[in-house]
Motif scaffolding. Structure first.
Motif, mmCIF file in Angstrom:
data_model
loop_
_atom_site.group_PDB
_atom_site.id
_atom_site.type_symbol
_atom_site.label_atom_id
_atom_site.label_comp_id
_atom_site.label_asym_id
_atom_site.label_seq_id
_atom_site.Cartn_x
_atom_site.Cartn_y
_atom_site.Cartn_z
ATOM 1 N N SER A 112 15.222 -4.471 5.908
ATOM 2 C CA SER A 112 15.528 -5.650 5.021
ATOM 3 C C SER A 112 14.409 -5.745 3.977
ATOM 4 O O SER A 112 14.525 -6.102 2.855
ATOM 5 C CB SER A 112 15.586 -6.950 5.772
ATOM 6 O OG SER A 112 16.765 -6.959 6.857
ATOM 7 N N TYR A 113 13.064 -5.772 4.349
ATOM 8 C CA TYR A 113 12.018 -5.693 3.355
ATOM 9 C C TYR A 113 12.321 -4.552 2.500
ATOM 10 O O TYR A 113 12.128 -4.661 1.372
ATOM 11 C CB TYR A 113 10.958 -5.732 3.904
ATOM 12 C CG TYR A 113 10.582 -6.961 4.920
ATOM 13 C CD1 TYR A 113 10.309 -8.123 4.049
ATOM 14 C CD2 TYR A 113 10.425 -6.954 6.393
ATOM 15 C CE1 TYR A 113 9.729 -9.218 5.088
ATOM 16 C CE2 TYR A 113 10.037 -8.151 7.028
ATOM 17 C CZ TYR A 113 9.752 -9.245 6.407
ATOM 18 O OH TYR A 113 9.315 -10.198 7.074
ATOM 19 N N LEU A 114 12.281 -3.369 2.946
ATOM 20 C CA LEU A 114 12.651 -2.171 1.855
ATOM 21 C C LEU A 114 13.765 -2.244 0.919
ATOM 22 O O LEU A 114 13.369 -1.879 -0.074
ATOM 23 C CB LEU A 114 12.621 -0.949 2.987
ATOM 24 C CG LEU A 114 11.621 -0.556 3.738
ATOM 25 C CD1 LEU A 114 11.882 0.388 4.490
ATOM 26 C CD2 LEU A 114 10.243 -0.078 3.012
ATOM 27 N N LEU A 115 14.672 -2.773 1.507
ATOM 28 C CA LEU A 115 15.893 -2.751 0.437
ATOM 29 C C LEU A 115 15.618 -4.068 -0.640
ATOM 30 O O LEU A 115 16.020 -3.779 -1.626
ATOM 31 C CB LEU A 115 17.404 -3.244 1.309
ATOM 32 C CG LEU A 115 17.858 -2.306 2.138
ATOM 33 C CD1 LEU A 115 18.688 -3.157 3.262
ATOM 34 C CD2 LEU A 115 18.546 -1.491 1.358
ATOM 35 N N ARG A 116 14.945 -5.141 -0.317
ATOM 36 C CA ARG A 116 14.588 -6.016 -1.285
ATOM 37 C C ARG A 116 13.551 -5.274 -2.348
ATOM 38 O O ARG A 116 13.615 -5.559 -3.536
ATOM 39 C CB ARG A 116 13.719 -7.177 -0.621
ATOM 40 C CG ARG A 116 14.727 -8.134 -0.009
ATOM 41 C CD ARG A 116 13.986 -9.574 0.202
ATOM 42 N NE ARG A 116 14.893 -10.619 0.621
ATOM 43 C CZ ARG A 116 14.471 -11.795 0.814
ATOM 44 N NH1 ARG A 116 13.256 -12.214 0.764
ATOM 45 N NH2 ARG A 116 15.221 -12.943 1.387
ATOM 46 N N GLN A 118 0.753 -1.274 0.172
ATOM 47 C CA GLN A 118 -0.008 0.085 -0.012
ATOM 48 C C GLN A 118 0.749 1.491 -0.027
ATOM 49 O O GLN A 118 0.517 2.535 -0.409
ATOM 50 C CB GLN A 118 -0.765 0.185 1.203
ATOM 51 C CG GLN A 118 -1.926 -1.105 1.133
ATOM 52 C CD GLN A 118 -3.085 -0.917 1.916
ATOM 53 O OE1 GLN A 118 -3.509 0.258 1.901
ATOM 54 N NE2 GLN A 118 -3.790 -1.780 2.590
ATOM 55 N N GLY A 119 2.188 1.029 0.588
ATOM 56 C CA GLY A 119 3.022 2.082 0.448
ATOM 57 C C GLY A 119 3.499 2.497 -1.027
ATOM 58 O O GLY A 119 4.372 3.331 -1.164
ATOM 59 N N ASP A 120 3.343 1.288 -1.725
ATOM 60 C CA ASP A 120 3.888 1.297 -3.215
ATOM 61 C C ASP A 120 5.252 1.530 -3.323
ATOM 62 O O ASP A 120 5.858 2.356 -4.100
ATOM 63 C CB ASP A 120 3.113 2.336 -4.069
ATOM 64 C CG ASP A 120 3.468 2.009 -5.463
ATOM 65 O OD1 ASP A 120 3.364 0.982 -6.070
ATOM 66 O OD2 ASP A 120 3.600 3.163 -6.217
ATOM 67 N N ILE A 121 6.098 0.729 -2.450
ATOM 68 C CA ILE A 121 7.489 0.913 -2.522
ATOM 69 C C ILE A 121 7.939 0.135 -3.770
ATOM 70 O O ILE A 121 7.912 -1.187 -3.882
ATOM 71 C CB ILE A 121 8.208 0.121 -1.340
ATOM 72 C CG1 ILE A 121 7.417 0.598 0.095
ATOM 73 C CG2 ILE A 121 9.643 0.204 -1.184
ATOM 74 C CD1 ILE A 121 7.676 2.073 0.227
ATOM 75 N N PHE A 122 8.619 0.707 -4.705
ATOM 76 C CA PHE A 122 8.767 0.088 -6.056
ATOM 77 C C PHE A 122 10.281 0.159 -6.307
ATOM 78 O O PHE A 122 11.450 0.720 -5.534
ATOM 79 C CB PHE A 122 8.320 1.121 -7.154
ATOM 80 C CG PHE A 122 8.605 2.574 -6.971
ATOM 81 C CD1 PHE A 122 9.819 2.802 -7.924
ATOM 82 C CD2 PHE A 122 7.984 3.530 -6.277
ATOM 83 C CE1 PHE A 122 9.997 4.157 -7.868
ATOM 84 C CE2 PHE A 122 8.370 4.745 -6.274
ATOM 85 C CZ PHE A 122 9.569 5.042 -7.093
ATOM 86 N N PRO A 123 11.113 -0.545 -7.183
ATOM 87 C CA PRO A 123 12.492 -0.543 -7.391
ATOM 88 C C PRO A 123 12.720 0.636 -7.871
ATOM 89 O O PRO A 123 12.181 1.188 -8.832
ATOM 90 C CB PRO A 123 12.530 -1.883 -8.499
ATOM 91 C CG PRO A 123 11.247 -2.529 -8.428
ATOM 92 C CD PRO A 123 10.094 -1.525 -8.010
ATOM 93 N N GLY A 124 14.015 1.103 -7.446
ATOM 94 C CA GLY A 124 14.608 2.233 -7.687
ATOM 95 C C GLY A 124 14.151 3.599 -6.818
ATOM 96 O O GLY A 124 14.472 4.576 -7.046
ATOM 97 N N ASP A 184 19.039 -0.382 -7.565
ATOM 98 C CA ASP A 184 18.755 0.906 -8.288
ATOM 99 C C ASP A 184 18.062 2.020 -7.050
ATOM 100 O O ASP A 184 18.105 3.342 -7.483
ATOM 101 C CB ASP A 184 18.181 0.989 -9.431
ATOM 102 C CG ASP A 184 18.995 0.224 -10.521
ATOM 103 O OD1 ASP A 184 20.325 0.297 -10.497
ATOM 104 O OD2 ASP A 184 18.292 -0.339 -11.394
ATOM 105 N N GLY A 185 17.487 1.759 -6.094
ATOM 106 C CA GLY A 185 16.877 2.357 -5.334
ATOM 107 C C GLY A 185 17.852 3.086 -4.288
ATOM 108 O O GLY A 185 19.032 2.550 -3.978
#
Length: 343
Positions: free
Chosen positions: A127-131, A106-112, A136-137
């Motif tokens: 750890s979850y956010l880094l994945r 729901q926070g729409d954490i996307f690659p980059g 490129d993020g």
């Protein structure tokens, strides 16, 4: 080292499903109990039912069954990230996987994506956010307490095998440090997990780009009310949406199908809001919600950090977890160093 041995080392490095020295292994016993430890040559793991040599596991594929000296069978798998997060050494309380999943989706954490996180806690959410953001993020984590930052860094390195180049941890208050680290309007997502998130809404709003998403995790109803009103009063966001997530398992055995007696119920509340463009006034959408919009100094007093309290492990336990997390990190880094030498 013989050529055959070197060839075997290269093969195991290319096959991540093969257990190697420095890997974490999760053994599931006959009654479903999980036991997790780090593999080392010559090491042993045991209980009153018998011992298992680490060398029995090193070199075999995960998903294998190993038998201890007493004839008891165990299933050997590498822990999933959720397993690691729930069992890793802790400084602050963790965000549970069910809530981390909602933050990512729901926070729409996307690659980059460029993401700000505060506080870093024990490193589980990082750890979850880094994945999610990929190589490129960029993840900028902020933590007030240095020992929590140490535990978080060690846990992330233990899980990933190295400290990601696109991740930084800053020790200090977010409202003071964020303006130094992020240019106005340069951040895609902000995730706040702190005692008084309303104190830094102004700084977060300056860093967050138009259309960006603010996610706030709080544990109590009073915190939920205060931070929601703080977001509304900035006049720079869409109407905040609050929710909680509950997970209930089911017992399924043949025709005996029923809900489990226990469930993962309340852990915290999540608040989501999106940043508006500068000088934009949100239209007055129709709503049936009636609320108390004014509050007194007495109302505010019950929301102060002193009144809420900050749940935390004892200093002795935190020091112990710092040592434990650092030992796991060093074991993981040693494994990586050995692989580099052999290649």
């Amino acid at each position: 080292m013989s050529p055959n041995c070197k060839r075997f080392m290269r093969q195991t490095v290319d096959r991540p499903e093969i257990f190697q020295t420095g890997d974490r292994v999760q053994l599931t016993g006959p009654k479903g109990r999980l036991n997790t430890f780090t593999l080392s040559p010559g090491g042993k793991w045991g209980s009153h039912k018998g011992e298992i040599l680490h060398d029995q596991i090193i070199g075999i594929p995960e998903g294998s069954v190993v038998t201890n000296s007493g004839g008891v069978e165990y299933l050997a798998l590498k822990p999933l990230l959720t397993d690691f997060v729930l069992s890793m050494p802790r400084g602050a309380n963790i965000i549970y996987p069910k809530d981390a999943g909602q933050i990512i989706t729901q926070g729409d954490i996307f690659p980059g994506a460029k993401v700000v996180e505060a506080g870093v806690g024990s490193g589980g959410l990082a750890s979850y956010l880094l994945r999610a953001i990929g190589k490129d993020g960029q993840l900028m984590s902020f933590e007030k307490r240095e020992e929590f930052a140490q535990i978080a860094e060690s846990n992330v390195v233990t899980e990933l095998g190295q400290k990601p180049k696109n991740w930084s941890i800053t020790v200090g208050a977010l409202e003071q440090e964020l303006p130094k680290k992020a240019k106005p309007g340069s951040v895609d997502r902000v995730v706040l997990d702190m005692l008084s998130p309303w104190n830094c809404i102004k700084e977060v709003s300056e860093a967050l780009r138009p259309g960006g998403v603010l996610v706030v995790y709080v544990a109590t109803v009073t915190q939920l009310s205060r931070v929601t009103q703080a977001i509304e009063q900035t006049s720079g966001y869409t109407a905040p949406v609050a929710q909680e997530t509950m997970v209930r398992g089911w017992h399924v055995q043949g025709l005996a199908v029923r809900p489990e007696h226990r469930m993962i119920a309340h852990t915290g509340f999540l608040v989501f809001a999106r940043r508006l463009a500068p000088n934009t006034v949100l239209p007055k959408f129709k709503t049936t919600r009636a609320s108390k919009t004014q509050y007194s100094e007495e109302d505010l007093e019950i929301w102060t950090p002193e009144a809420l309290g900050e749940p935390s492990a004892s200093p002795k336990k935190i020091r112990k977890n710092v040592r434990k997390a650092d030992a796991a990190k060093q074991a993981k880094l040693s494994k990586g160093g050995n692989n580099i030498e052999e290649n």
